[in-house]
Design an enzyme around this catalytic site. Structure first.
Site, PDB file in Angstrom:
ATOM      1  N   ASN A 118       0.807  -1.215   0.000  1.00  0.00           N
ATOM      2  CA  ASN A 118       0.000   0.000   0.000  1.00  0.00           C
ATOM      3  C   ASN A 118       0.842   1.268   0.000  1.00  0.00           C
ATOM      4  O   ASN A 118       0.312   2.359  -0.129  1.00  0.00           O
ATOM      5  CB  ASN A 118      -0.915  -0.008   1.232  1.00  0.00           C
ATOM      6  CG  ASN A 118      -1.692   1.273   1.415  1.00  0.00           C
ATOM      7  OD1 ASN A 118      -2.551   1.608   0.611  1.00  0.00           O
ATOM      8  ND2 ASN A 118      -1.378   2.006   2.475  1.00  0.00           N
ATOM      9  N   ILE A 120       3.270   4.431  -0.953  1.00  0.00           N
ATOM     10  CA  ILE A 120       3.563   5.273  -2.108  1.00  0.00           C
ATOM     11  C   ILE A 120       4.661   6.247  -1.708  1.00  0.00           C
ATOM     12  O   ILE A 120       4.934   6.449  -0.535  1.00  0.00           O
ATOM     13  CB  ILE A 120       2.338   6.058  -2.605  1.00  0.00           C
ATOM     14  CG1 ILE A 120       1.877   7.065  -1.543  1.00  0.00           C
ATOM     15  CG2 ILE A 120       1.223   5.126  -3.007  1.00  0.00           C
ATOM     16  CD1 ILE A 120       0.797   8.010  -2.044  1.00  0.00           C
ATOM     17  N   TYR A 174       3.320   9.933 -10.962  1.00  0.00           N
ATOM     18  CA  TYR A 174       2.476   9.026 -10.187  1.00  0.00           C
ATOM     19  C   TYR A 174       1.718   8.072 -11.109  1.00  0.00           C
ATOM     20  O   TYR A 174       1.657   6.861 -10.871  1.00  0.00           O
ATOM     21  CB  TYR A 174       1.502   9.846  -9.350  1.00  0.00           C
ATOM     22  CG  TYR A 174       0.567   9.031  -8.477  1.00  0.00           C
ATOM     23  CD1 TYR A 174       0.980   8.562  -7.229  1.00  0.00           C
ATOM     24  CD2 TYR A 174      -0.725   8.750  -8.886  1.00  0.00           C
ATOM     25  CE1 TYR A 174       0.126   7.821  -6.430  1.00  0.00           C
ATOM     26  CE2 TYR A 174      -1.590   8.011  -8.089  1.00  0.00           C
ATOM     27  CZ  TYR A 174      -1.162   7.555  -6.865  1.00  0.00           C
ATOM     28  OH  TYR A 174      -2.012   6.820  -6.075  1.00  0.00           O
ATOM     29  N   LEU A 208     -10.995   8.505  -5.821  1.00  0.00           N
ATOM     30  CA  LEU A 208     -10.674   9.497  -4.793  1.00  0.00           C
ATOM     31  C   LEU A 208     -11.116   8.988  -3.419  1.00  0.00           C
ATOM     32  O   LEU A 208     -12.278   8.650  -3.216  1.00  0.00           O
ATOM     33  CB  LEU A 208     -11.370  10.814  -5.110  1.00  0.00           C
ATOM     34  CG  LEU A 208     -11.167  11.945  -4.088  1.00  0.00           C
ATOM     35  CD1 LEU A 208      -9.710  12.345  -3.991  1.00  0.00           C
ATOM     36  CD2 LEU A 208     -12.032  13.141  -4.453  1.00  0.00           C
TER      37      LEU A 208
END
Length: 287
Positions: A118, A120, A174, A208
């Site tokens: 998970n 980033i 990203y 989102l």
């Protein structure tokens, strides 16, 4: 316009049937005592996943960079019913920490049933300015290498983003890293199936989510949107169920599946116009 409307209606129906009505055989008891490693678990979706696993009675190792925050998350996990909750501070941007985290988990838990990736890297929202070194670092070190280094242990749950399938503005590096994740683990799914492996790979595509990081990023960039953010806790629970039932993919919220169906069926401007009619996020999808 009539053709575009028909495409939208058909894709909506397909998305609803394929995603919303997909049968679920999730058994909460299957996670009791399960050995789980969750990366990026100090805040946001990772933190919420840790709490859900705790409620199911799992054995959990969490990791992120901030040790004090991890301590607090572990304490709450224990109070929620985790059979075991441990943490190890680590920076997944280094060459050594990913292996160290996995080895710690194997040693403390005696194995891994679920490896939830998970984490980033820091991803500022801005127009692409040609920062090749930053893009290279984000692509190679944080997202691709550190994710791939964990593919030998446990059932894999990959937290990805719609931006890996439908690129949007302000997120070029990203988006590139999420495309790489989808490509690597999508290919791995096929290879494992060819070998009749018992290892499952679940790729979770998120829209989102109302994490602090995503909401702050939107405000800093000054993006105005009436598109609602989905709750992190619910997203986390859907991710866990997807991994536990060994499903290949998750789209959350389910409406974002429409975007992946329609993105190549219309012009860019028409696609943006269509997206305005769909109550689901597009521009900012950092989780």
């Amino acid at each position: 316009m009539k053709t575009l409307t028909k495409i939208f209606l058909v894709s909506t129906a397909v998305a609803f049937i394929a995603v919303k009505w997909r049968p679920s055989h999730f058994d909460p008891e299957s996670l009791r005592g399960a050995r789980v490693l969750v990366t990026g678990a100090s805040t946001g979706i990772g933190e919420q996943m840790a709490y859900h696993y705790a409620r199911f009675g799992a054995q959990i190792v969490i990791t992120a960079r901030r040790e004090k925050v991890l301590q607090q998350v572990v304490e709450k996990c224990l109070s929620l019913g985790a059979q075991k909750a441990l943490y190890i501070a680590g920076d997944m941007a280094t060459e050594s920490d990913p292996d160290k985290v996995v080895e710690f988990s194997l040693e403390k838990l005696g194995g891994l049933d679920y490896l939830v990736l998970n984490h980033i890297g820091p991803t500022p929202l801005s127009m692409w300015k040609g920062d090749i070194e930053y893009a290279r670092w984000l692509m190679k070190v944080v997202h691709v290498w550190s994710y791939e280094s964990g593919t030998s242990k446990g059932s894999l749950v990959i937290v990805s983003s719609l931006l890996g399938k439908v690129p949007g503005p302000f997120t070029a590096p990203y988006s590139a890293t999420k495309c790489a994740l989808n490509g690597f683990f999508g290919s791995l799914q096929h290879e494992l199936a060819m070998k009749n492996s018992n290892v499952s790979v679940s790729i979770c595509t998120l829209g989102l989510i109302d994490t602090e990081g995503a909401m702050t990023a939107i405000k800093l960039v000054g993006i105005v949107t009436n598109l609602p953010a989905s709750p992190a806790s619910e997203a986390a629970l859907n991710i866990i169920k997807t991994g536990a039932t060994r499903q290949a993919e998750l789209y959350y919220p389910w409406k974002i599946f429409i975007m992946t169906l329609t993105k190549d069926w219309s012009s860019t401007q028409s696609h943006y116009n269509l997206l305005r009619t769909v109550p689901t996020p597009y521009l900012i999808l950092l989780t």
